[in-house]
Design a protein around this motif. Structure first.
Motif, PDB file in Angstrom:
ATOM      1  N   TYR A 185     -11.048  11.983  -5.126  1.00  0.00           N
ATOM      2  CA  TYR A 185     -11.103  11.144  -5.986  1.00  0.00           C
ATOM      3  C   TYR A 185      -9.904  10.252  -5.860  1.00  0.00           C
ATOM      4  CZ  TYR A 185     -14.272  14.623  -7.966  1.00  0.00           C
ATOM      5  OH  TYR A 185     -15.255  15.554  -8.070  1.00  0.00           O
ATOM      6  N   ALA A 186      -9.996   8.993  -6.021  1.00  0.00           N
ATOM      7  CA  ALA A 186      -9.171   7.815  -5.973  1.00  0.00           C
ATOM      8  C   ALA A 186      -8.101   7.627  -7.103  1.00  0.00           C
ATOM      9  CB  ALA A 186      -9.882   6.391  -6.045  1.00  0.00           C
ATOM     10  N   LEU A 187      -8.800   8.198  -8.305  1.00  0.00           N
ATOM     11  CA  LEU A 187      -7.685   8.415  -9.355  1.00  0.00           C
ATOM     12  C   LEU A 187      -6.858   9.409  -9.154  1.00  0.00           C
ATOM     13  CD1 LEU A 187      -9.397   7.546 -12.836  1.00  0.00           C
ATOM     14  CD2 LEU A 187      -7.961   6.177 -11.415  1.00  0.00           C
ATOM     15  N   ASP A 188      -7.230  10.606  -8.690  1.00  0.00           N
ATOM     16  CA  ASP A 188      -6.419  11.746  -8.600  1.00  0.00           C
ATOM     17  C   ASP A 188      -5.304  11.419  -7.445  1.00  0.00           C
ATOM     18  OD1 ASP A 188      -8.068  12.777 -10.236  1.00  0.00           O
ATOM     19  OD2 ASP A 188      -8.573  14.608  -9.079  1.00  0.00           O
ATOM     20  N   PHE A 189      -6.036  10.808  -6.245  1.00  0.00           N
ATOM     21  CA  PHE A 189      -5.084  10.386  -5.374  1.00  0.00           C
ATOM     22  C   PHE A 189      -3.832   9.598  -5.815  1.00  0.00           C
ATOM     23  CE2 PHE A 189      -3.718   6.874  -2.613  1.00  0.00           C
ATOM     24  CZ  PHE A 189      -3.357   7.526  -1.244  1.00  0.00           C
ATOM     25  N   TYR A 190      -4.184   8.313  -6.809  1.00  0.00           N
ATOM     26  CA  TYR A 190      -3.080   7.603  -7.284  1.00  0.00           C
ATOM     27  C   TYR A 190      -2.231   8.381  -8.091  1.00  0.00           C
ATOM     28  CZ  TYR A 190      -5.653   3.476  -5.688  1.00  0.00           C
ATOM     29  OH  TYR A 190      -6.220   2.697  -4.846  1.00  0.00           O
ATOM     30  N   GLU A 191      -2.854   9.228  -8.895  1.00  0.00           N
ATOM     31  CA  GLU A 191      -1.902  10.022  -9.740  1.00  0.00           C
ATOM     32  C   GLU A 191      -1.065  11.049  -9.184  1.00  0.00           C
ATOM     33  OE1 GLU A 191      -0.267  12.078 -13.223  1.00  0.00           O
ATOM     34  OE2 GLU A 191      -1.390  10.075 -13.063  1.00  0.00           O
ATOM     35  N   ALA A 192      -1.439  11.666  -7.882  1.00  0.00           N
ATOM     36  CA  ALA A 192      -0.704  12.401  -7.218  1.00  0.00           C
ATOM     37  C   ALA A 192       0.459  11.620  -6.472  1.00  0.00           C
ATOM     38  CB  ALA A 192      -1.414  13.158  -6.169  1.00  0.00           C
ATOM     39  N   LEU A 193       0.497  10.497  -6.625  1.00  0.00           N
ATOM     40  CA  LEU A 193       1.436   9.582  -6.095  1.00  0.00           C
ATOM     41  C   LEU A 193       2.242   9.032  -7.025  1.00  0.00           C
ATOM     42  CD1 LEU A 193      -0.175   7.796  -3.108  1.00  0.00           C
ATOM     43  CD2 LEU A 193       1.338   9.576  -3.216  1.00  0.00           C
ATOM     44  N   GLU A 194       2.211   9.041  -8.284  1.00  0.00           N
ATOM     45  CA  GLU A 194       2.696   8.606  -9.685  1.00  0.00           C
ATOM     46  C   GLU A 194       4.259   8.561  -9.511  1.00  0.00           C
ATOM     47  OE1 GLU A 194       1.778   9.403 -14.210  1.00  0.00           O
ATOM     48  OE2 GLU A 194       3.739  10.409 -13.620  1.00  0.00           O
ATOM     49  N   GLY A 195       5.023   7.705  -9.756  1.00  0.00           N
ATOM     50  CA  GLY A 195       6.390   7.882  -9.513  1.00  0.00           C
ATOM     51  C   GLY A 195       7.045   7.870  -8.150  1.00  0.00           C
ATOM     52  N   MET A 196       5.952   7.903  -6.953  1.00  0.00           N
ATOM     53  CA  MET A 196       6.816   7.896  -5.728  1.00  0.00           C
ATOM     54  C   MET A 196       6.872   6.543  -4.942  1.00  0.00           C
ATOM     55  SD  MET A 196       4.701  11.320  -4.185  1.00  0.00           S
ATOM     56  CE  MET A 196       5.241  11.143  -2.536  1.00  0.00           C
ATOM     57  N   ASN A 197       7.385   6.595  -3.933  1.00  0.00           N
ATOM     58  CA  ASN A 197       7.571   5.307  -3.044  1.00  0.00           C
ATOM     59  C   ASN A 197       6.333   5.040  -2.430  1.00  0.00           C
ATOM     60  OD1 ASN A 197       8.930   3.105  -2.047  1.00  0.00           O
ATOM     61  ND2 ASN A 197       9.607   4.363  -0.400  1.00  0.00           N
ATOM     62  N   VAL A 198       5.679   4.259  -2.441  1.00  0.00           N
ATOM     63  CA  VAL A 198       4.277   3.674  -1.810  1.00  0.00           C
ATOM     64  C   VAL A 198       4.578   2.425  -1.351  1.00  0.00           C
ATOM     65  CG1 VAL A 198       3.118   5.217  -3.291  1.00  0.00           C
ATOM     66  CG2 VAL A 198       3.189   2.947  -3.841  1.00  0.00           C
ATOM     67  N   ARG A 199       3.263   2.200  -0.214  1.00  0.00           N
ATOM     68  CA  ARG A 199       3.524   0.910   0.569  1.00  0.00           C
ATOM     69  C   ARG A 199       1.863   0.595   0.627  1.00  0.00           C
ATOM     70  NH1 ARG A 199       2.251   2.255   5.765  1.00  0.00           N
ATOM     71  NH2 ARG A 199       3.005   4.006   6.629  1.00  0.00           N
ATOM     72  N   ILE A 200       1.699  -0.682   0.823  1.00  0.00           N
ATOM     73  CA  ILE A 200       0.523  -1.418   1.482  1.00  0.00           C
ATOM     74  C   ILE A 200       0.834  -2.432   2.504  1.00  0.00           C
ATOM     75  CG2 ILE A 200      -0.757  -1.033  -0.735  1.00  0.00           C
ATOM     76  CD1 ILE A 200      -0.602  -4.097  -1.266  1.00  0.00           C
TER      77      ILE A 200
END
Length: 613
Positions: A185-200
């Motif tokens: 799930y996309a919402l779970d994917f984003y939640e599992a990265l909450e607070g982390m360093n991410v990039r696009i």
């Protein structure tokens, strides 16, 4: 930047209240049981659901590398454990709420002791997800200049195609207690990265830069693509998983935020912590911001109507009143003339009274309309006349004191208005039969103003027009807003859309009135139009169309062109024109001049329909 709501110092009390009401999952017992001799790591705090298993607990010497520092709004910093566990469901980053300006720097290795909490942006009643954080921190800097943890990639390959799990029926539809499934799930994917360093990487802009220094991109360039570069929200199941809000960490005084329109590209790498806020959900707060590469998008211009075609338009002019700058009047007028090709009839929404939001009992909009129609003439347009019914003071919702209402503009050189005992705010217009044809008892008049469906909302304005000897009934609407609805990122899945109840009743009232007209004359030319504040696939639209009384003309467009508004990166329908069965052939145009652009005269795109009665 939009000023963030200050994070509550009493976050533990807030969470305790949430737990008591069942809005947040977890329990005090679980938190007690989580205490162990091992050092607490960030992934222990984050856990495998949306709610920390240590919520309400003090933690000591939690280690991490600072990946972002926010010196304004909700002040604090993000830190991340560079030594990740092997569980994709547990985030390795967390926000540390300092309340005052943080004294750490990106790259610092820190130890933090403090209180674990779940902060709900917008408050518990908003339905928003919570942000796991450490508050009241004691921070020790161990070393500086450390390499940051590698940013997690957010792209078309990593974001799942399915948006969200179904909420737990036993928890009022909440997903808070469900184990995260970030690969599903996309919402779970984003939640599992909450607070982390991410990039696009390079991504297409699908929501223009707004006044709060934020824009929206999609990392899935192919997902429900709009013809002009946006992303279409075409059903309740088309949430568009690739949308992501972008802000920047640097204060605006230090670094202006780039101006972007839909269809532009945010090129290069954009990197920073992944936050969650009440104004769009998951947000990449950029420490490094890519460069905007401008596209070629230009405001549209519709075709002029033929001599034997009647052109009818709707335009929400966003709280227009005489205190607005002349530039706004001129720009709106220019749009009517140049972009809409001077329609024969224009239904306006959000015309305010003569002194705008000044709450002094004024209800007349004579000055507003005089100023606007003069601007249209100055722009080379026709000398429009107008018809309206003044509302009762502060009875129709909108900005207090503003008294917004719908208004008909019409070009008397092309169309005439049939006056029939003009009604007042409290008088309902009705339908009578005259010489085998339908007619209104009051023109202009309001439809069923005493109906509770219109309490604190705009009452529909009905008018009778004649074009080339043919009568056309026009009903101008501005249905109740979506205020109070939960966002797509809500803890409730599907989200609660409480505002629909009122619009459904409003749609039924208008549909019933149209059926009265059709009962008097099945071949009556009826147009219902305006800011319907709902989608073409909604229960509201279905109720308007019930029994074949009306047809949402925007459905005649290809799906990639069906939108009049852009909200949180979703191009969607709010403004509509609906036709009775006698109007069999028409040309429809959603004229995109505002919603996709950072510079707007209104946040709505006008709609035009041309037909031969």
């Amino acid at each position: 930047m939009r000023s963030s709501h200050p994070r509550s110092a009493a976050v533990a009390a807030l969470v305790a209240s949430a737990l008591a009401t069942g809005l947040l999952a977890g329990s005090a017992d679980a938190a007690e049981g989580a205490v162990s001799a091992d050092p607490i790591r960030i992934h222990d705090i984050q856990g495998t659901t949306r709610i920390s298993p240590l919520v309400g607990k003090q933690v000591a010497d939690v280690q991490g590398i600072v990946t972002g520092v926010r010196t304004y709004g909700s002040r604090g910093f993000w830190m991340q454990d560079p030594d990740a566990d092997d569980n994709d469901a547990t985030s390795e980053g967390v926000f540390v709420f300092t309340s005052s300006v943080p004294t750490v720097a990106v790259g610092d290795a820190v130890k933090v002791s403090g209180l674990v909490g779940e902060y709900v942006p917008g408050g518990l009643a908003s339905g928003n997800q919570s942000v796991t954080q450490i508050s009241k921190p004691v921070v020790t800097v161990v070393s500086s200049g450390n390499t940051l943890p590698e940013a997690a990639a957010i792209n078309e390959y990593t974001v799942p195609a399915e948006y969200a799990p179904a909420g737990d029926p036993a928890a009022a539809g909440s997903i808070n207690g469900l184990a995260l499934e970030p690969s599903r799930y996309a919402l779970d994917f984003y939640e599992a990265l909450e607070g982390m360093n991410v990039r696009i990487g390079t991504s297409r802009v699908v929501g223009a830069t707004d006044p709060y220094a934020e824009l929206w991109v999609t990392v899935k360039g192919w997902e429900n693509t709009a013809k002009r570069g946006g992303t279409i929200y075409g059903s309740y199941e088309s949430q568009n998983t690739g949308r992501l809000q972008i802000q920047q960490l640097a204060p605006l005084a230090q670094q202006p935020f780039p101006v972007a329109n839909v269809g532009d590209k945010l090129t290069g790498t954009t990197e920073g912590p992944l936050d969650f806020n009440q104004f769009g959900g998951y947000t990449l707060v950029a420490r490094t911001l890519g460069t905007v590469k401008a596209g070629t998008l230009a405001p549209e211009k519709t075709k002029a109507q033929a001599a034997n075609e009647l052109a009818v338009a709707t335009y929400n002019v966003e709280n227009l009143d005489p205190t607005d700058p002349q530039e706004k009047f001129d720009n709106l007028a220019k749009a009517v003339v140049e972009n809409l090709a001077s329609p024969d009839i224009v239904a306006l929404e959000e015309i305010q009274d003569d002194n705008g939001a000044k709450n002094d009992g004024t209800v007349s909009a004579e000055q507003t309309l005089t100023k606007f129609t003069a601007a249209i003439t100055a722009a080379g347009g026709p000398a429009y006349q107008w018809r309206t019914v003044n509302p009762e003071n502060n009875k129709d919702g909108g900005e207090p004191g503003g008294n917004i209402r719908q208004v008909f503009l019409f070009n008397p050189a092309r169309v005439s208005f049939t006056e029939r005992a003009p009604g007042d705010a409290a008088t309902a217009t009705g339908v009578v039969k005259e010489q085998g044809k339908a007619a209104l008892t009051h023109s202009p008049g309001r439809i069923d103003p005493a109906n509770p469906a219109w309490a604190d909302s705009r009452k529909p304005l009905a008018g009778e027009f004649v074009f080339r000897g043919k009568t056309v009934f026009v009903i101008a609407n501005h249905f109740g807003s979506k205020g109070g609805d939960e966002g797509l990122t809500s803890i409730h899945q599907p989200p609660v859309r409480s505002s629909e109840t009122k619009r459904l009743l409003q749609a039924q009232a208008v549909n019933g009135f149209v059926k009265e007209l059709l009962a008097a004359d099945k071949n009556a030319n009826v147009i219902a139009l305006g800011d319907i504040n709902d989608f073409e696939f909604s229960a509201t639209a279905n109720a308007l169309a019930d029994g074949g009384a009306l047809y949402p003309a925007i459905k005649s467009l290809p799906k990639a062109e069906r939108y009049s508004y852009v909200y949180q990166g979703n191009a969607q329908v709010l403004d509509q024109i609906l036709t009775s069965p006698a109007i069999k052939t028409f040309t429809y145009d959603s004229v995109h001049i505002n919603a996709e652009f950072s510079a707007q005269n209104s946040d709505h795109d006008p709609q035009v329909l041309r037909f031969r009665p």
